[in-house]
Design a protein around this motif. Structure first.
Motif: not given
Length: 349
Positions: A31-44
């Motif tokens: 959650k922190s990476k998504i909110i603070n770094e605009n992180y996008v999950l890979g498929v796996n």
């Protein structure tokens, strides 16, 4: 050297005990990476989140991302089937295709009196958006002119924000719609690009994406999602979500297939509640800034759709769908408010 059975059993048990159990995904870190770094999950990585041992954490993560990006505002919308049946396309799920024999109403573009009547009804519930939806691959130039006139009437008479879902329309047609007050365009990509090819042969995902990009060019926000339960895998749902992320859509309607007699998917097996919840949640985690919207098939999931309000959902189509009925609007609004949402934006209260 001969080893007796007891020794073999002890050896196997000890070996199994030494094997490490799969670790749970650290959703707080994610959650922190998504909110603070605009992180996008890979498929796996996304697929790992959808596995049974991670599902409850995934649902919670999706709900927390919804709270962060959308707060407690719930985006309601409604639709009118503005032209029904006789569609030239061969989409396997669709009751309106001329390729299948289904018991639906067939009629040309509705008149302005009917459009305004339906719009007023939905406005009476404080629903925020209202969309014209037409069957067929596209609309004629004359039909665009009529819909632009309808839009101007509805804007003058209601508080509704207008959307349109008219198929593969041109840049010029989108501009005319936007100038008349239609501020959002809807065009579902339906599934992953690779799976969509098995569902429809008369148009492509690329054509849909071109339409969406043209809508953005003229200044519209865009709404695009898909249908789950058509035989696709979770990987297909993840790839659909990643495609929507790449396009940059504002609203993602997720339909749960309502199998229609006469269509090729009439005997599709229903999805389990946990799979539906997990699908909504992973789409949200991949698209945290988008509104994830309950769309078609709500009568199929009515016994547990309230649980989706804790899986990242912050929007819904209320009332009847295109060729099937919906749940009562007043009941859905009661459910939404009971979950702690408001349906009126703070600036309009």
């Amino acid at each position: 050297m001969h080893r007796n059975d007891d020794t073999c059993c002890r050896y196997n048990i000890q070996t199994m005990e030494k094997k490490k159990q799969p670790a749970l995904v650290d959703c707080e870190e994610l959650k922190s990476k998504i909110i603070n770094e605009n992180y996008v999950l890979g498929v796996n990585e996304a697929l790992e989140l959808t596995k049974r041992r991670n599902r409850e954490n995934l649902w919670k993560l999706a709900d927390e991302l919804r709270a962060h990006y959308q707060g407690n505002y719930f985006d309601t919308c409604s639709i009118v089937n503005a032209r029904s049946g006789r569609c030239s396309e061969d989409c396997k799920w669709c009751a309106q295709s001329v390729h299948y024999k289904t018991a639906i109403d067939i009629y040309p573009l509705i008149n302005n009196t009917k459009a305004l009547q339906v719009a007023r009804y939905n406005d009476s519930f404080n629903i925020r958006r209202f969309s014209f939806v037409t069957s067929g691959k596209s609309v004629s130039d004359a039909e665009v002119d009529k819909l632009c006139y309808y839009a101007e009437e509805i804007i003058d008479d209601t508080h509704l924000k207008l959307c349109a879902s008219l198929g593969l329309v041109s840049l010029d047609e989108l501009q005319r719609l936007y100038d008349s007050g239609v501020t959002r365009y809807h065009c579902n990509i339906e599934s992953s690009p690779s799976f969509f090819k098995t569902l429809c042969t008369t148009h492509t995902t690329e054509q849909k994406i071109e339409t969406i990009k043209n809508a953005k060019k003229v200044g519209m926000s865009v709404c695009s999602g898909g249908i789950i339960g058509m035989g696709e895998t979770m990987r297909d749902r993840v790839n659909m979500a990643l495609t929507l992320r790449e396009i940059g859509v504002d609203s993602i309607p997720v339909n749960v297939l309502n199998p229609i007699k006469g269509t090729p998917l009439q005997n599709a097996a229903p999805l389990r509640a946990e799979e539906v919840m997990t699908s909504f949640a992973i789409i949200k985690v991949i698209n945290p800034k988008a509104v994830i919207r309950m769309a078609g098939g709500q009568t199929i999931i009515s016994k547990y759709k309230h649980r989706l309000l804790k899986c990242g959902v912050s929007g819904a189509i209320l009332g009847d769908m295109l060729t099937t009925g919906g749940d009562l609007i007043k009941n859905d609004l009661k459910m939404i408010r009971a979950a702690g949402f408001t349906i009126v934006p703070e600036e309009e209260e």
